[in-house]
Design a protein around this motif. Structure first.
Motif, PDB file in Angstrom:
ATOM      1  N   SER A  48       0.915  -1.354   0.138  1.00 60.74           N
ATOM      2  CA  SER A  48       0.060   0.112   0.155  1.00 60.74           C
ATOM      3  C   SER A  48       0.907   1.407  -0.091  1.00 60.74           C
ATOM      4  O   SER A  48       0.503   2.035  -0.780  1.00 60.74           O
ATOM      5  CB  SER A  48      -0.896  -0.088   1.241  1.00 60.74           C
ATOM      6  OG  SER A  48      -1.605  -1.112   1.311  1.00 60.74           O
ATOM      7  N   PHE A  71      -7.173   8.044  -0.831  1.00 64.23           N
ATOM      8  CA  PHE A  71      -6.572   7.326   0.014  1.00 64.23           C
ATOM      9  C   PHE A  71      -7.530   7.106   1.580  1.00 64.23           C
ATOM     10  O   PHE A  71      -7.652   6.297   2.345  1.00 64.23           O
ATOM     11  CB  PHE A  71      -5.145   7.663   0.503  1.00 64.23           C
ATOM     12  CG  PHE A  71      -4.578   6.989   1.739  1.00 64.23           C
ATOM     13  CD1 PHE A  71      -3.974   5.746   1.278  1.00 64.23           C
ATOM     14  CD2 PHE A  71      -4.397   7.438   2.806  1.00 64.23           C
ATOM     15  CE1 PHE A  71      -3.139   4.897   2.397  1.00 64.23           C
ATOM     16  CE2 PHE A  71      -3.673   6.788   3.774  1.00 64.23           C
ATOM     17  CZ  PHE A  71      -3.117   5.575   3.635  1.00 64.23           C
ATOM     18  N   ILE A  72      -7.744   8.380   2.131  1.00 61.50           N
ATOM     19  CA  ILE A  72      -8.621   8.707   3.216  1.00 61.50           C
ATOM     20  C   ILE A  72     -10.125   8.225   2.789  1.00 61.50           C
ATOM     21  O   ILE A  72     -10.613   7.418   4.019  1.00 61.50           O
ATOM     22  CB  ILE A  72      -8.873  10.125   3.492  1.00 61.50           C
ATOM     23  CG1 ILE A  72      -7.466  10.734   3.861  1.00 61.50           C
ATOM     24  CG2 ILE A  72      -9.848  10.363   4.654  1.00 61.50           C
ATOM     25  CD1 ILE A  72      -7.600  12.210   4.020  1.00 61.50           C
ATOM     26  N   LEU A  75      -9.864   4.439   3.853  1.00 64.93           N
ATOM     27  CA  LEU A  75      -9.648   4.492   5.323  1.00 64.93           C
ATOM     28  C   LEU A  75     -11.042   4.410   5.806  1.00 64.93           C
ATOM     29  O   LEU A  75     -11.420   3.466   6.665  1.00 64.93           O
ATOM     30  CB  LEU A  75      -8.603   5.483   5.733  1.00 64.93           C
ATOM     31  CG  LEU A  75      -7.327   5.267   5.583  1.00 64.93           C
ATOM     32  CD1 LEU A  75      -6.643   6.607   6.170  1.00 64.93           C
ATOM     33  CD2 LEU A  75      -6.616   3.860   6.187  1.00 64.93           C
ATOM     34  N   TYR A  78     -13.186   1.343   4.780  1.00 60.91           N
ATOM     35  CA  TYR A  78     -12.779   0.109   5.781  1.00 60.91           C
ATOM     36  C   TYR A  78     -13.491   0.313   6.721  1.00 60.91           C
ATOM     37  O   TYR A  78     -14.423  -0.897   7.306  1.00 60.91           O
ATOM     38  CB  TYR A  78     -11.421   0.174   5.863  1.00 60.91           C
ATOM     39  CG  TYR A  78     -10.961  -0.862   6.965  1.00 60.91           C
ATOM     40  CD1 TYR A  78     -10.923  -2.424   6.833  1.00 60.91           C
ATOM     41  CD2 TYR A  78     -10.855  -0.379   8.411  1.00 60.91           C
ATOM     42  CE1 TYR A  78     -10.911  -3.118   7.930  1.00 60.91           C
ATOM     43  CE2 TYR A  78     -10.693  -1.407   9.379  1.00 60.91           C
ATOM     44  CZ  TYR A  78     -10.753  -2.805   9.162  1.00 60.91           C
ATOM     45  OH  TYR A  78     -10.486  -3.671  10.115  1.00 60.91           O
ATOM     46  N   PHE A  79     -13.307   1.273   7.721  1.00 62.46           N
ATOM     47  CA  PHE A  79     -14.129   1.386   8.901  1.00 62.46           C
ATOM     48  C   PHE A  79     -15.723   1.070   8.753  1.00 62.46           C
ATOM     49  O   PHE A  79     -16.507   0.809  10.002  1.00 62.46           O
ATOM     50  CB  PHE A  79     -13.968   2.814   9.576  1.00 62.46           C
ATOM     51  CG  PHE A  79     -12.214   2.430  10.275  1.00 62.46           C
ATOM     52  CD1 PHE A  79     -12.110   1.779  11.044  1.00 62.46           C
ATOM     53  CD2 PHE A  79     -11.393   3.419   9.517  1.00 62.46           C
ATOM     54  CE1 PHE A  79     -10.715   1.591  11.552  1.00 62.46           C
ATOM     55  CE2 PHE A  79     -10.032   3.260  10.038  1.00 62.46           C
ATOM     56  CZ  PHE A  79      -9.822   2.459  11.176  1.00 62.46           C
ATOM     57  N   GLY A 209      -5.662   2.827   1.223  1.00 57.70           N
ATOM     58  CA  GLY A 209      -6.082   3.057   2.240  1.00 57.70           C
ATOM     59  C   GLY A 209      -7.067   1.946   3.097  1.00 57.70           C
ATOM     60  O   GLY A 209      -6.854   1.687   4.250  1.00 57.70           O
ATOM     61  N   ILE A 210      -7.632   1.195   2.124  1.00 58.38           N
ATOM     62  CA  ILE A 210      -8.406  -0.038   2.845  1.00 58.38           C
ATOM     63  C   ILE A 210      -7.326  -1.042   3.589  1.00 58.38           C
ATOM     64  O   ILE A 210      -7.630  -1.622   4.508  1.00 58.38           O
ATOM     65  CB  ILE A 210      -9.178  -0.706   1.548  1.00 58.38           C
ATOM     66  CG1 ILE A 210     -10.503   0.120   1.248  1.00 58.38           C
ATOM     67  CG2 ILE A 210      -9.727  -2.034   2.442  1.00 58.38           C
ATOM     68  CD1 ILE A 210     -11.124  -0.165  -0.116  1.00 58.38           C
ATOM     69  N   VAL A 212      -4.346  -0.524   4.310  1.00 58.07           N
ATOM     70  CA  VAL A 212      -3.349   0.176   5.752  1.00 58.07           C
ATOM     71  C   VAL A 212      -4.491   0.095   6.701  1.00 58.07           C
ATOM     72  O   VAL A 212      -4.078  -0.424   7.896  1.00 58.07           O
ATOM     73  CB  VAL A 212      -2.985   1.545   5.411  1.00 58.07           C
ATOM     74  CG1 VAL A 212      -2.765   2.154   6.567  1.00 58.07           C
ATOM     75  CG2 VAL A 212      -1.894   1.524   4.411  1.00 58.07           C
ATOM     76  N   ALA A 213      -5.703   0.268   6.744  1.00 55.47           N
ATOM     77  CA  ALA A 213      -6.778   0.171   7.764  1.00 55.47           C
ATOM     78  C   ALA A 213      -6.691  -1.252   8.268  1.00 55.47           C
ATOM     79  O   ALA A 213      -6.803  -1.657   9.431  1.00 55.47           O
ATOM     80  CB  ALA A 213      -8.060   0.948   7.435  1.00 55.47           C
ATOM     81  N   ASP A 217      -5.643  -1.940  11.998  1.00 47.87           N
ATOM     82  CA  ASP A 217      -6.798  -2.147  12.886  1.00 47.87           C
ATOM     83  C   ASP A 217      -7.282  -3.717  13.055  1.00 47.87           C
ATOM     84  O   ASP A 217      -8.009  -4.042  14.210  1.00 47.87           O
ATOM     85  CB  ASP A 217      -7.920  -1.487  12.272  1.00 47.87           C
ATOM     86  CG  ASP A 217      -9.353  -1.568  13.254  1.00 47.87           C
ATOM     87  OD1 ASP A 217      -9.295  -1.155  14.420  1.00 47.87           O
ATOM     88  OD2 ASP A 217     -10.259  -2.016  12.854  1.00 47.87           O
TER      89      ASP A 217
END
Length: 256
Positions: A48, A71-72, A75, A78-79, A209-210, A212-213, A217
Motif C-alpha cells: 500500500s 486514500f482517506i 480508510l 474500511y471502517f 487506504g483500505i 492500511v486500515a 486495525d
C-alpha cells in the motif's frame, strides 16, 4: 487465448501455490497463525505505502489532493465495512485454541476483500504491460506471481484455522487470485484503451487506504490477541521483507 491474458491468468493463479503451502496435515498452532496474520499485515502495508499510493500520486493526471483524498476515503470505507460486519466479543468466546473462530472468519472476509481489491488493478496492469511489450510483460508476470504466493498463504491460513476446511481455504484464496484474472479479462475486453489513468490512480489510492486500515486495525491486534506471548512484529517484518524482495524483482524486470 492471447499471450498477455495467459500471463495474467498464470500470475493470478499463483495464489493457489501459497494456499497449498499453508495447508499442512494439521491445523496451524496459535503461534503460526499469529505469525501468518502479522506476515499478511506486513505484505499489505508495504504494497500500500510503497507501491500503490506512490504510483497513484505519480500519475500525471492525478492531483495530489485527490490522491490523498481517495486514500482517506479508502480508510473510511474500511471502517464503514468493519462496522457493518458482525463482531465477536472476547467475553462471548470460549476458552481454548478455537476461541477466536468467529473473529477469524470476519478477518478472513476482510483480508480476502483487501487482497482481491489490490489484485484487480494489478491484473489490468499486467495485461496492459504485456500487450505493449510481451518480454517485459513476462518479467512482470513472474514477479507478480512471486508476490501472489505469500498473499495466497496469508488468505488461506486464517480461513483454514477458522473453518477447519482445506476446500474453503483454497476457495477463498483462489477468489483473491481470480480478482487479478478478472482485471486482466476486463483489460482484454476493452483492449486497454478505455482505462483512464486517472480512474486507475484513484482506485489504487483508495485500495491502499483500505489495506492500511485492515493491517493496523484488524490483522496486527488479532495476531497479538491470539498469541500474546510472542511479538507479532516478527511476522510483520518478514512479510515486509518478502514483499520488498518481490517488488525489487518487479522493478528490475521493469528496468530490463
Amino acid at each position: 487465448m492471447s499471450a498477455p491474458l495467459l500471463l495474467t491468468l498464470l500470475a493470478g493463479s499463483a495464489t493457489f501455490i501459497g494456499a497449498l503451502l499453508s495447508l499442512p496435515g494439521k491445523k496451524p498452532s496459535n503461534r503460526v497463525l499469529a505469525f501468518s496474520l502479522g506476515f499478511a499485515a506486513g505484505i499489505m502495508l508495504l504494497i500500500s505505502l510503497m507501491e500503490m499510493l506512490p504510483a497513484a500520486l505519480a500519475t500525471p493526471s492525478m492531483p495530489p489532493i485527490v490522491g490523498y483524498g481517495m486514500f482517506i476515503i479508502g480508510l473510511l470505507g474500511y471502517f464503514a465495512l468493519d462496522h457493518l460486519l458482525p463482531h465477536a466479543h472476547p467475553q462471548d468466546l470460549s476458552v481454548g485454541a478455537m476461541e477466536h473462530k468467529p473473529q477469524l472468519r470476519r478477518t478472513a472476509m476482510l483480508l480476502t476483500l483487501g487482497i482481491s481489491l489490490h489484485n484487480f488493478p494489478e491484473g489490468i496492469a499486467t495485461y496492459v504491460t504485456a500487450s505493449q511489450d510481451l518480454e517485459l510483460g513476462l518479467g512482470i508476470a513472474l514477479a507478480v506471481a512471486l508476490h501472489n504466493i505469500p498473499e495466497g498463504l496469508a488468505v488461506a491460513g486464517p480461513v483454514y484455522a477458522a473453518t477447519g476446511s482445506r476446500g474453503r481455504a483454497l476457495l477463498w484464496s483462489g477468489l483473491s487470485g481470480c480478482a487479478e484474472i478478472a482485471g486482466g479479462v476486463l483489460a482484454w475486453l476493452v483492449l486497454g484503451t478505455l482505462i483512464s489513468p486517472m480512474v486507475m490512480a484513484a482506485i489504487m489510492a483508495a485500495v491502499a487506504g483500505i489495506m492500511v486500515a485492515l493491517s493496523v486495525d484488524e490483522l496486527m491486534p488479532l495476531a497479538k490477541e491470539i498469541d500474546p506471548v510472542n511479538n507479532p512484529s516478527y511476522g510483520v517484518l518478514c512479510g515486509m521483507a518478502t514483499m520488498g524482495l518481490s517488488l525489487t524483482l518487479l522493478q528490475l524486470s521493469d528496468m530490463g
